[in-house]
Structures are given as C-alpha cells and as structure tokens.
Scaffold this motif. Structure first.
Motif, PDB file in Angstrom:
ATOM      1  N   PHE A 335     -12.968   1.842  -0.109  1.00 22.70           N
ATOM      2  CA  PHE A 335     -13.538   0.542  -0.477  1.00 22.70           C
ATOM      3  C   PHE A 335     -12.638  -0.193  -1.468  1.00 22.70           C
ATOM      4  CE2 PHE A 335     -16.228  -2.336  -2.887  1.00 22.70           C
ATOM      5  CZ  PHE A 335     -16.993  -2.932  -1.895  1.00 22.70           C
ATOM      6  N   LEU A 336     -12.074   0.531  -2.416  1.00 26.95           N
ATOM      7  CA  LEU A 336     -11.332  -0.109  -3.503  1.00 26.95           C
ATOM      8  C   LEU A 336      -9.830  -0.160  -3.282  1.00 26.95           C
ATOM      9  CD1 LEU A 336     -13.224   1.523  -6.513  1.00 26.95           C
ATOM     10  CD2 LEU A 336     -13.521  -0.799  -5.627  1.00 26.95           C
ATOM     11  N   GLY A 337      -9.291   0.744  -2.467  1.00 27.74           N
ATOM     12  CA  GLY A 337      -7.845   0.867  -2.348  1.00 27.74           C
ATOM     13  C   GLY A 337      -7.242  -0.025  -1.283  1.00 27.74           C
ATOM     14  N   SER A 338      -5.916  -0.074  -1.280  1.00 26.65           N
ATOM     15  CA  SER A 338      -5.159  -0.749  -0.223  1.00 26.65           C
ATOM     16  C   SER A 338      -4.581   0.318   0.693  1.00 26.65           C
ATOM     17  CB  SER A 338      -4.023  -1.578  -0.821  1.00 26.65           C
ATOM     18  OG  SER A 338      -3.039  -0.742  -1.417  1.00 26.65           O
ATOM     19  N   LEU A 339      -4.183  -0.074   1.913  1.00 22.91           N
ATOM     20  CA  LEU A 339      -3.636   0.897   2.855  1.00 22.91           C
ATOM     21  C   LEU A 339      -2.365   1.528   2.293  1.00 22.91           C
ATOM     22  CD1 LEU A 339      -3.848   2.262   5.598  1.00 22.91           C
ATOM     23  CD2 LEU A 339      -2.548   0.361   6.580  1.00 22.91           C
ATOM     24  N   ASP A 340      -1.504   0.735   1.652  1.00 22.40           N
ATOM     25  CA  ASP A 340      -0.279   1.268   1.070  1.00 22.40           C
ATOM     26  C   ASP A 340      -0.588   2.312  -0.002  1.00 22.40           C
ATOM     27  OD1 ASP A 340       1.407  -0.171   2.645  1.00 22.40           O
ATOM     28  OD2 ASP A 340       1.794  -1.754   1.187  1.00 22.40           O
ATOM     29  N   ALA A 341      -1.522   1.993  -0.891  1.00 27.92           N
ATOM     30  CA  ALA A 341      -1.850   2.904  -1.986  1.00 27.92           C
ATOM     31  C   ALA A 341      -2.482   4.185  -1.454  1.00 27.92           C
ATOM     32  CB  ALA A 341      -2.781   2.222  -2.981  1.00 27.92           C
ATOM     33  N   ILE A 342      -3.413   4.052  -0.510  1.00 22.21           N
ATOM     34  CA  ILE A 342      -4.116   5.218   0.020  1.00 22.21           C
ATOM     35  C   ILE A 342      -3.154   6.139   0.762  1.00 22.21           C
ATOM     36  CG2 ILE A 342      -5.888   5.988   1.639  1.00 22.21           C
ATOM     37  CD1 ILE A 342      -7.365   3.346   1.027  1.00 22.21           C
ATOM     38  N   SER A 343      -2.353   5.573   1.675  1.00 21.86           N
ATOM     39  CA  SER A 343      -1.433   6.398   2.460  1.00 21.86           C
ATOM     40  C   SER A 343      -0.354   7.016   1.572  1.00 21.86           C
ATOM     41  CB  SER A 343      -0.795   5.570   3.584  1.00 21.86           C
ATOM     42  OG  SER A 343      -0.111   4.442   3.066  1.00 21.86           O
ATOM     43  N   HIS A 391      10.690   3.724  -4.103  1.00 23.91           N
ATOM     44  CA  HIS A 391      10.419   2.573  -3.230  1.00 23.91           C
ATOM     45  C   HIS A 391       9.224   1.781  -3.735  1.00 23.91           C
ATOM     46  CE1 HIS A 391       9.486   0.167   0.293  1.00 23.91           C
ATOM     47  NE2 HIS A 391       8.279   0.728   0.319  1.00 23.91           N
ATOM     48  N   LEU A 392       8.162   2.477  -4.103  1.00 26.06           N
ATOM     49  CA  LEU A 392       6.975   1.778  -4.583  1.00 26.06           C
ATOM     50  C   LEU A 392       7.267   1.028  -5.874  1.00 26.06           C
ATOM     51  CD1 LEU A 392       4.186   4.450  -3.927  1.00 26.06           C
ATOM     52  CD2 LEU A 392       4.711   2.400  -2.586  1.00 26.06           C
ATOM     53  N   PHE A 393       8.033   1.641  -6.767  1.00 27.62           N
ATOM     54  CA  PHE A 393       8.367   0.980  -8.034  1.00 27.62           C
ATOM     55  C   PHE A 393       9.242  -0.245  -7.794  1.00 27.62           C
ATOM     56  CE2 PHE A 393      11.063   0.326 -11.762  1.00 27.62           C
ATOM     57  CZ  PHE A 393      10.111   0.238 -12.768  1.00 27.62           C
ATOM     58  N   ASP A 394      10.151  -0.135  -6.833  1.00 28.98           N
ATOM     59  CA  ASP A 394      11.106  -1.222  -6.578  1.00 28.98           C
ATOM     60  C   ASP A 394      10.488  -2.362  -5.773  1.00 28.98           C
ATOM     61  OD1 ASP A 394      13.923  -2.277  -6.525  1.00 28.98           O
ATOM     62  OD2 ASP A 394      13.631  -2.015  -4.371  1.00 28.98           O
ATOM     63  N   ALA A 395       9.670  -2.028  -4.779  1.00 26.14           N
ATOM     64  CA  ALA A 395       9.193  -3.049  -3.844  1.00 26.14           C
ATOM     65  C   ALA A 395       7.710  -3.361  -3.951  1.00 26.14           C
ATOM     66  CB  ALA A 395       9.514  -2.611  -2.403  1.00 26.14           C
ATOM     67  N   GLU A 396       6.930  -2.403  -4.437  1.00 26.04           N
ATOM     68  CA  GLU A 396       5.482  -2.602  -4.500  1.00 26.04           C
ATOM     69  C   GLU A 396       4.987  -2.091  -5.847  1.00 26.04           C
ATOM     70  OE1 GLU A 396       3.423  -1.187  -0.984  1.00 26.04           O
ATOM     71  OE2 GLU A 396       5.298  -1.203   0.136  1.00 26.04           O
ATOM     72  N   ARG A 397       5.317  -2.830  -6.890  1.00 25.25           N
ATOM     73  CA  ARG A 397       5.064  -2.364  -8.253  1.00 25.25           C
ATOM     74  C   ARG A 397       3.576  -2.084  -8.497  1.00 25.25           C
ATOM     75  NH1 ARG A 397       8.712  -3.204 -12.425  1.00 25.25           N
ATOM     76  NH2 ARG A 397      10.190  -3.290 -10.672  1.00 25.25           N
ATOM     77  N   THR A 399       1.286  -1.164  -6.295  1.00 25.95           N
ATOM     78  CA  THR A 399       0.935   0.078  -5.608  1.00 25.95           C
ATOM     79  C   THR A 399       1.481   1.279  -6.357  1.00 25.95           C
ATOM     80  OG1 THR A 399       0.960  -1.067  -3.474  1.00 25.95           O
ATOM     81  CG2 THR A 399       1.109   1.329  -3.426  1.00 25.95           C
ATOM     82  N   PHE A 400       2.687   1.144  -6.904  1.00 22.22           N
ATOM     83  CA  PHE A 400       3.289   2.242  -7.676  1.00 22.22           C
ATOM     84  C   PHE A 400       2.385   2.650  -8.832  1.00 22.22           C
ATOM     85  CE2 PHE A 400       5.645   3.378 -11.539  1.00 22.22           C
ATOM     86  CZ  PHE A 400       6.280   4.543 -11.118  1.00 22.22           C
ATOM     87  N   TRP A 401       1.933   1.664  -9.608  1.00 20.49           N
ATOM     88  CA  TRP A 401       1.099   1.989 -10.764  1.00 20.49           C
ATOM     89  C   TRP A 401      -0.244   2.550 -10.332  1.00 20.49           C
ATOM     90  CZ3 TRP A 401       3.644   2.825 -14.820  1.00 20.49           C
ATOM     91  CH2 TRP A 401       4.744   2.044 -15.191  1.00 20.49           C
ATOM     92  N   LEU A 404       0.511   6.166  -9.249  1.00 22.08           N
ATOM     93  CA  LEU A 404       0.824   6.965 -10.435  1.00 22.08           C
ATOM     94  C   LEU A 404      -0.436   7.246 -11.248  1.00 22.08           C
ATOM     95  CD1 LEU A 404       3.123   8.277 -12.033  1.00 22.08           C
ATOM     96  CD2 LEU A 404       3.329   6.140 -13.340  1.00 22.08           C
ATOM     97  N   ALA A 405      -1.286   6.233 -11.393  1.00 24.46           N
ATOM     98  CA  ALA A 405      -2.531   6.416 -12.142  1.00 24.46           C
ATOM     99  C   ALA A 405      -3.430   7.442 -11.450  1.00 24.46           C
ATOM    100  CB  ALA A 405      -3.258   5.082 -12.284  1.00 24.46           C
ATOM    101  N   LEU A 406      -3.516   7.361 -10.130  1.00 25.90           N
ATOM    102  CA  LEU A 406      -4.321   8.332  -9.383  1.00 25.90           C
ATOM    103  C   LEU A 406      -3.780   9.742  -9.570  1.00 25.90           C
ATOM    104  CD1 LEU A 406      -4.875   6.358  -6.057  1.00 25.90           C
ATOM    105  CD2 LEU A 406      -6.657   7.046  -7.669  1.00 25.90           C
ATOM    106  N   ALA A 407      -2.451   9.882  -9.498  1.00 25.52           N
ATOM    107  CA  ALA A 407      -1.830  11.201  -9.663  1.00 25.52           C
ATOM    108  C   ALA A 407      -2.100  11.761 -11.058  1.00 25.52           C
ATOM    109  CB  ALA A 407      -0.332  11.110  -9.407  1.00 25.52           C
TER     110      ALA A 407
END
Length: 438
Positions: A335-343, A391-397, A399-401, A404-407
């Motif tokens: 419900f809360l996440g994006s496809l990029d973040a979830i995958s 890649h996430l830090f460079d292109a999808e900041r 999503t990266f955070w 990282l927060a989930l981890a």
C-alpha cells in the motif's frame, strides 16, 4: 510413500515459486535499468542463483540428515543468533516478495478494468492491500492448492509465457528481427541483475520441505538445477521479446504491465487481455503460495525460539498468527511502497541471504568438490548489493533512502530481539549504578 513429492512435482514447485509472479512484477524495473540488455541481467542473476543453489545443496549434503537453510547456519557456525537473523531475513524477504506481487496485481487490475481512480484517489494501493487480505483469509480457513492442482497451474503459467515469448520471436523475425543491444553493454545489466534477483527466489523453498520429498537429497538437487536453468531461459526469452516489441519508453511508462504492452503488437488487444489475466492469475497464485510457505517457515522459527512466542498458536496446528502478521506487513508494504522500492528491498534481502550462505559453503571448502562456485556466489552477491545501492543512490535517491531505512529497521529489530537479554541486563546494570550513585 505415495504421498511424497517426486522429481516432476519438485521441479514444478520450484519453477512455480520463481516464475509465479516475479517476471510479471519485476521485468519493467529490470528493463528500465538495462534497456534492451535486460535479457543479460537475467543471465547474470541466474548464474548467481545457480551458485547459491550449489552452495546450499553442498551444505545440505554435509548434514547427517536434510536440514533447512536456517539449520545450516546453526550447524556450521554454532551461533543461534546468526541462525535466527537468517531466518528473520528470509521472512522479511518473503514479505517484500508478496508486496511486490500484490503491487503488480494492482497494476494489472487497474489497466485491465480501466478504473484507476475513485473520487480522484488512486485505487491501485487499495487493490494491492485487499488482494493480500483476501489470500490471508483463504489461508486462515485452510484453502490451498493440492500438489496436482499446483502442477496444472504452473504448467498453464509457463505455457502462456512460452506462447508470448515464441510468438514474439516469430513476429520479430518477420518485422526486422530482434536486437540484443550488445552495443549498449555497460554497468546497466549488472545493476539490473541485482534488481532481478528477487525473480529467482522460490527454489530454496524445496530445502524447507525436504521431509515431504522422496529421496530428498537427490530429488532436491536435480529439481533446483533444472528449475533455475528453466526459469533463466524463460526469463531471457520474455525479456528479449518485451524490450524489443514494447520499447524502453513504453516499458518505463508502464513498468507494472510491461508484458501486456509488449503483447499488443503481435497479439492485439486479445493478447493484452490474455497477458493481463495471466498476470493477475500468476501474481495472485504467487501471493498465496508464498504466504502459505512463509507462514509455515515462521511457525518453525517460533518453535525453535527464533521468533517471538506470541506468534505461537496453542489451539490449532495452523499458523494463524504468522499468517495474519505476514499479511499485515505485506499489505502495508504494498500500500505504501513503490515498485522500485519493494523490488529493490526484496532483491537485497535474498542477495544477502544467498551471498551469506555461499560464504558459509566457502568456509567449508575442504569438504567441497570445488571452491570456485561458492566464491563466485559470495563475490557476485556482494558486488550485486553494492551495484544495486549505488544505482539507487545515483539515479533514484528517494528509493535509496527508503530501501536503506527499511534495511536498518529490519536489522535493528533483529538485533533487539536476539540481544534482548543482554540489552536488558545492561539496562538493569545501568539502573543499579545510577541508584548507587544517588
């Protein structure tokens, strides 16, 4: 003996675990990172999955009796905490996987029905969450497919994907051919391989269910290798057709429904509907199967005191509390996440698990036929994790955070649980020191 699972059923279970919904959910994200080289990303991810498969099978063969991957850690490290962390990471990885399937289900549902909003509010998150809730309800009441029914379901899903892939190749051959994108080779496929790793989870479930498999060591070994090779070949075919026929721009705009978009040029609107229906069927089936398996894994972890005892069901053999807990987490994530973040989160979880178990196999190298494969699995997993985060830090900041927060939250919860007694002792000692000083 007749109730035991044989090789055909084991292969079906493993392929069903991988192909069930992963390719429908993750291909758009993979193609967005690798373009027309998405097929190469699946080659790399498949090779790393095979390395992990070899490592886990070798660890399994070194045990007196077949054990689960969580059991390997306990046996070869004699560290209950580390074993528990691996178990928890499996559970969180399956939560992320279910959320990814649910997100894709919502995307295909919205596209197929043509209803995307109600009162200017997107309905996709609600559809995704309600889908998880529906399968939780089915599992709570004990509804799950039998072995033979699952064979049929997996065969149908694979047949539809083969129809799509082979039909796309035939169409492409008569319309200028299909390009492999080799001129664009770079870091993209390596990053995409890390993202696509979640599409290869599922074969390891055989190792959690060996007591129900005939001649488990030999059957599981053959089934894992056959299923990883088969899934890799199917993913390559589907990725090649999708990126060529749909185009990268269209895939990026419709990441959740990339396969259906690619089916339109040669199958028309009927193909779009067929693939969309197949995607709903496959992602829904994958949610159900993953929920069923992960709830039973959680029940075992509770019995081994590796998960909180509050999840134990005293009045029934069914893992009702784990089902409800996993369902709430997966629904909330979808419900809360994006496809990029979830995958990305789900892939990172399984990269960590399989890389760690490959390292464990490498540590037992004096008992292995070769050390190269576990070493490649270990280094490949580490490189994939780094590439994914970079890649996430460079292109999808953003999503990266999020990832990282989930981890950090997951690791923090694991540490707090397994070190709770030590932490409690330290707190009590600190309180006594304060009282003495006062």
């Amino acid at each position: 003996m007749s109730d035991e699972v044989g090789l055909p059923e084991a292969v079906s279970m493993a392929i069903g675990g991988m192909v069930g919904g992963g390719i429908f959910a993750v291909l758009g994200v993979v193609a967005g990172a690798a373009g027309t080289l998405a097929w190469a990303a699946f080659v790399v991810a498949g090779a790393l999955a095979a390395c992990a498969g070899y490592s886990l099978l070798r660890l399994n063969s070194l045990c007196e009796s077949p054990r689960s991957p969580v059991g390997y850690v306990g046996k070869f490290t004699d560290n209950t905490t580390l074993s528990g962390v691996v178990g928890w990471t499996f559970v969180f990885g399956y939560v992320g996987t279910m959320a990814m399937y649910a997100y894709a289900f919502g995307g295909y549902f919205v596209e197929l029905t043509g209803v995307s909003t109600v009162a200017s509010v997107s309905i996709q998150p609600f559809v995704s969450a309600l889908t998880v809730a529906a399968f939780v309800g089915l599992n709570v009441f004990g509804a799950h497919a039998s072995g033979r029914a699952e064979d049929l379901l997996v065969g149908l899903k694979v047949a539809i994907l083969l129809l799509f892939g082979l039909g796309g190749v035939a169409y492409g051959a008569t319309h200028g051919g299909l390009g492999f994108g080799l001129s664009n080779f770079g870091i993209g496929p390596l990053v995409a391989a890390a993202v696509s790793f979640v599409a290869f989870e599922g074969w390891e479930l055989l190792l959690f269910d060996q007591e129900n498999i005939a001649d488990p060591r030999e059957t599981v070994r053959k089934a894992i290798y056959i299923s990883i090779a088969g899934a890799t070949a199917l993913y390559i075919l589907v990725a090649l057709v999708t990126t060529n026929l749909a185009g990268i721009d269209a895939i990026q705009q419709h990441a959740e429904t990339a396969l259906a978009v690619a089916a339109q040029p040669f199958l028309g609107q009927a193909g779009y509907v067929l693939i969309s229906v197949a995607a709903l069927f496959s992602t829904g089936s994958a949610i159900n199967a993953t929920l069923f398996s992960s709830a039973r894994l959680s029940k075992r972890l509770v019995a081994d005191d590796l998960l909180p005892s509050r999840l134990r069901d005293e009045s029934t053999d069914e893992p009702i509390r784990p089902l409800l807990t996993l369902g709430v987490l997966a629904a909330g994530f979808a419900f809360l996440g994006s496809l990029d973040a979830i995958s990305s989160f789900a892939s990172l979880a399984f990269i960590s698990i399989f890389g760690g178990l490959s390292l464990l196999a490498f540590r037992e190298r004096e008992n292995l036929q070769t050390t190269v494969i576990p070493a490649v699995g270990t280094v490949g997993a580490l490189g994939s994790a780094v590439a994914l985060l970079w890649h996430l830090f460079d292109a999808e900041r953003g999503t990266f955070w999020t990832v990282l927060a989930l981890a950090v939250v997951v690791v923090g919860v694991e540490v707090l649980y397994f070190e709770r007694e030590t932490i409690a002792d330290e707190v009590q000692s600190a309180e006594r020191r304060v009282e003495n000083e006062l």
